[in-house]
Design a protein around this motif. Structure first.
Motif, PDB file in Angstrom:
ATOM      1  N   ASN A 140       0.829  -1.020  -0.172  1.00 31.72           N
ATOM      2  CA  ASN A 140       0.079   0.123  -0.006  1.00 31.72           C
ATOM      3  C   ASN A 140       0.771   1.206  -0.106  1.00 31.72           C
ATOM      4  OD1 ASN A 140      -2.302  -1.354  -0.036  1.00 31.72           O
ATOM      5  ND2 ASN A 140      -2.607  -1.391   2.255  1.00 31.72           N
ATOM      6  N   LYS A 141       2.074   1.133   0.820  1.00 31.80           N
ATOM      7  CA  LYS A 141       2.775   2.430   1.051  1.00 31.80           C
ATOM      8  C   LYS A 141       3.991   2.411   0.172  1.00 31.80           C
ATOM      9  CE  LYS A 141       1.107   3.746   5.549  1.00 31.80           C
ATOM     10  NZ  LYS A 141       1.460   4.023   6.862  1.00 31.80           N
ATOM     11  N   LYS A 142       3.976   1.235  -0.654  1.00 34.64           N
ATOM     12  CA  LYS A 142       5.248   0.984  -1.489  1.00 34.64           C
ATOM     13  C   LYS A 142       6.586   1.076  -0.762  1.00 34.64           C
ATOM     14  CE  LYS A 142       2.474   1.311  -4.745  1.00 34.64           C
ATOM     15  NZ  LYS A 142       1.647   0.082  -5.261  1.00 34.64           N
ATOM     16  N   GLU A 143       7.659   1.733  -1.012  1.00 35.62           N
ATOM     17  CA  GLU A 143       8.946   1.889  -0.405  1.00 35.62           C
ATOM     18  C   GLU A 143       8.747   2.639   0.925  1.00 35.62           C
ATOM     19  OE1 GLU A 143       9.347   5.198  -3.211  1.00 35.62           O
ATOM     20  OE2 GLU A 143       8.478   3.391  -3.293  1.00 35.62           O
ATOM     21  N   ASN A 144       7.658   3.053   1.171  1.00 38.99           N
ATOM     22  CA  ASN A 144       7.487   3.702   2.436  1.00 38.99           C
ATOM     23  C   ASN A 144       6.817   2.847   3.706  1.00 38.99           C
ATOM     24  OD1 ASN A 144       8.602   6.393   1.944  1.00 38.99           O
ATOM     25  ND2 ASN A 144       6.577   6.689   0.822  1.00 38.99           N
ATOM     26  N   GLU A 145       6.572   1.345   3.037  1.00 41.32           N
ATOM     27  CA  GLU A 145       6.142   0.609   4.048  1.00 41.32           C
ATOM     28  C   GLU A 145       6.976   0.247   5.177  1.00 41.32           C
ATOM     29  OE1 GLU A 145       2.634  -1.996   4.806  1.00 41.32           O
ATOM     30  OE2 GLU A 145       2.898  -0.597   3.065  1.00 41.32           O
ATOM     31  N   ASN A 146       6.385  -0.014   6.473  1.00 42.59           N
ATOM     32  CA  ASN A 146       7.185  -0.344   7.619  1.00 42.59           C
ATOM     33  C   ASN A 146       7.801  -1.713   7.755  1.00 42.59           C
ATOM     34  OD1 ASN A 146       7.842  -1.154  10.764  1.00 42.59           O
ATOM     35  ND2 ASN A 146       7.856   1.099  10.478  1.00 42.59           N
ATOM     36  N   VAL A 147       8.773  -2.052   7.791  1.00 39.24           N
ATOM     37  CA  VAL A 147       9.294  -3.366   7.744  1.00 39.24           C
ATOM     38  C   VAL A 147       9.020  -4.140   9.242  1.00 39.24           C
ATOM     39  CG1 VAL A 147      11.137  -2.941   6.035  1.00 39.24           C
ATOM     40  CG2 VAL A 147      11.673  -2.970   8.525  1.00 39.24           C
ATOM     41  N   GLY A 148       8.623  -3.182  10.200  1.00 41.02           N
ATOM     42  CA  GLY A 148       8.739  -3.978  11.550  1.00 41.02           C
ATOM     43  C   GLY A 148       9.816  -4.117  12.187  1.00 41.02           C
ATOM     44  N   GLU A 149       9.864  -4.445  13.747  1.00 40.78           N
ATOM     45  CA  GLU A 149      10.825  -4.651  14.481  1.00 40.78           C
ATOM     46  C   GLU A 149      11.813  -5.781  13.969  1.00 40.78           C
ATOM     47  OE1 GLU A 149      13.220  -3.447  17.637  1.00 40.78           O
ATOM     48  OE2 GLU A 149      11.214  -2.542  17.069  1.00 40.78           O
ATOM     49  N   LEU A 150      13.066  -5.372  13.603  1.00 42.48           N
ATOM     50  CA  LEU A 150      14.094  -6.407  13.013  1.00 42.48           C
ATOM     51  C   LEU A 150      13.349  -6.863  11.837  1.00 42.48           C
ATOM     52  CD1 LEU A 150      15.426  -8.082  16.302  1.00 42.48           C
ATOM     53  CD2 LEU A 150      16.326  -5.973  15.146  1.00 42.48           C
ATOM     54  N   GLY A 151      12.674  -6.198  11.028  1.00 46.18           N
ATOM     55  CA  GLY A 151      12.164  -6.529   9.919  1.00 46.18           C
ATOM     56  C   GLY A 151      11.149  -7.932  10.061  1.00 46.18           C
ATOM     57  N   ASN A 152      10.625  -7.900  11.078  1.00 43.35           N
ATOM     58  CA  ASN A 152       9.813  -9.142  11.262  1.00 43.35           C
ATOM     59  C   ASN A 152       8.438  -9.201  10.492  1.00 43.35           C
ATOM     60  OD1 ASN A 152       7.995  -7.065  12.388  1.00 43.35           O
ATOM     61  ND2 ASN A 152       8.199  -7.908  14.291  1.00 43.35           N
ATOM     62  N   LYS A 153       8.163  -8.456   9.696  1.00 45.78           N
ATOM     63  CA  LYS A 153       7.086  -8.261   8.577  1.00 45.78           C
ATOM     64  C   LYS A 153       7.663  -9.025   7.465  1.00 45.78           C
ATOM     65  CE  LYS A 153       4.470  -4.432  10.577  1.00 45.78           C
ATOM     66  NZ  LYS A 153       3.863  -3.160  10.278  1.00 45.78           N
ATOM     67  N   LEU A 154       8.941  -9.052   7.314  1.00 47.78           N
ATOM     68  CA  LEU A 154       9.455  -9.817   5.851  1.00 47.78           C
ATOM     69  C   LEU A 154       9.947 -11.178   6.051  1.00 47.78           C
ATOM     70  CD1 LEU A 154      11.564  -6.524   5.331  1.00 47.78           C
ATOM     71  CD2 LEU A 154       9.334  -6.863   4.440  1.00 47.78           C
ATOM     72  N   SER A 155      10.007 -11.681   4.923  1.00 50.96           N
ATOM     73  CA  SER A 155      10.675 -13.002   4.749  1.00 50.96           C
ATOM     74  C   SER A 155      12.260 -12.892   4.691  1.00 50.96           C
ATOM     75  CB  SER A 155      10.154 -13.669   3.716  1.00 50.96           C
ATOM     76  OG  SER A 155      10.649 -13.307   2.293  1.00 50.96           O
ATOM     77  N   GLY A 156      12.623 -14.059   4.784  1.00 50.01           N
ATOM     78  CA  GLY A 156      14.240 -13.942   4.995  1.00 50.01           C
ATOM     79  C   GLY A 156      14.782 -13.521   3.608  1.00 50.01           C
ATOM     80  N   GLY A 157      14.090 -13.883   2.514  1.00 50.11           N
ATOM     81  CA  GLY A 157      14.513 -13.429   1.062  1.00 50.11           C
ATOM     82  C   GLY A 157      14.293 -12.044   0.733  1.00 50.11           C
TER      83      GLY A 157
END
Length: 233
Positions: A140-157
């Motif tokens: 929704n926010k493209k590159e402005n999307e928050n990744v979460g604490e230590l990137g916990n919203k993202l996969s390893g890749g």
């Protein structure tokens, strides 16, 4: 030991070679040297893969080269300058470890180190080169999307591709990648590697891994075992 993403700018230029001369190193809790009288030379523009089993000392070797660790004996020389000379800083290097440290901020902030003067063109290109475009465009926010604490919203890749985007954005003289694509699928990984070699054609790259499938991409291949580096055919 801090395994976070390491970047240190420098006044030292890397125009010819980096050499490790008669290096000894051991861990503080070990009486036996991990490396004894190690010699290793890297020429500017080399594309090097260092292969070795887990625990062989690959990451330690890279941390010695990158200045994170200081050898017990011997010198690390860049174009005739010792890197541990207190009057000198280090070269323009980006080191990306396997476990990437992300801040609780946007994708853009994590790529640009929260730089307030972001070059938007460079940012878009870095996202494209690291094969992040499809993912970023789905948000929704493209590159402005928050990744979460230590990137916990993202996969390893996805985390690793953000780390690679940092490399493209910084465009350093020397890139060290420590198992930096192991969480990325083979098809995407191949695309990224081709882009890395094109973008950094005249820069120096070291990739360390235990995966033999990476060897085909590199001009120089070494195997690290028992503290010794063997040049592979």
């Amino acid at each position: 030991k801090d395994q976070s993403f390491f970047k240190k700018k420098s006044l030292i230029t890397f125009d010819k070679f980096l050499s490790m001369n008669n290096i000894d190193y051991k861990y503080l809790d070990n009486s036996v040297n991990l490396f004894s009288n190690l010699n290793f030379k890297i020429s500017k523009g080399d594309k090097i893969c260092i292969l070795g089993k887990s625990g062989a000392g690959k990451t330690t070797l890279i941390e010695l080269i990158s200045g994170l660790l200081k050898p017990i004996k011997g010198n690390i020389i860049i174009d005739e300058k010792k890197i541990f000379d207190p009057n000198l800083e280090y070269l323009n290097l980006v080191y990306m470890p396997q476990d990437l440290l992300l801040i609780n901020g946007s994708i853009a902030n994590n790529i640009t180190f929260n730089n307030k003067n972001v070059d938007q063109k460079k940012l878009k290109e870095s996202i494209n080169y690291s094969e992040l475009s499809n993912f970023v465009n789905s948000l929704n926010k493209k590159e402005n999307e928050n990744v979460g604490e230590l990137g916990n919203k993202l996969s390893g890749g996805q985390k690793q591709r953000i780390g690679l985007a940092r490399c493209f954005y910084e465009n350093p003289d020397f890139i060290i990648l420590d198992e930096a694509l192991n969480a990325i699928d083979e098809k995407t990984r191949t695309k990224i590697l081709h882009k890395i070699f094109k973008f950094f054609a005249h820069k120096t790259i070291i990739y360390i891994t235990h995966d033999k499938s990476f060897l085909e991409f590199f001009d120089k291949k070494y195997y690290l075992k028992d503290g010794n580096l063997k040049l592979l055919d």
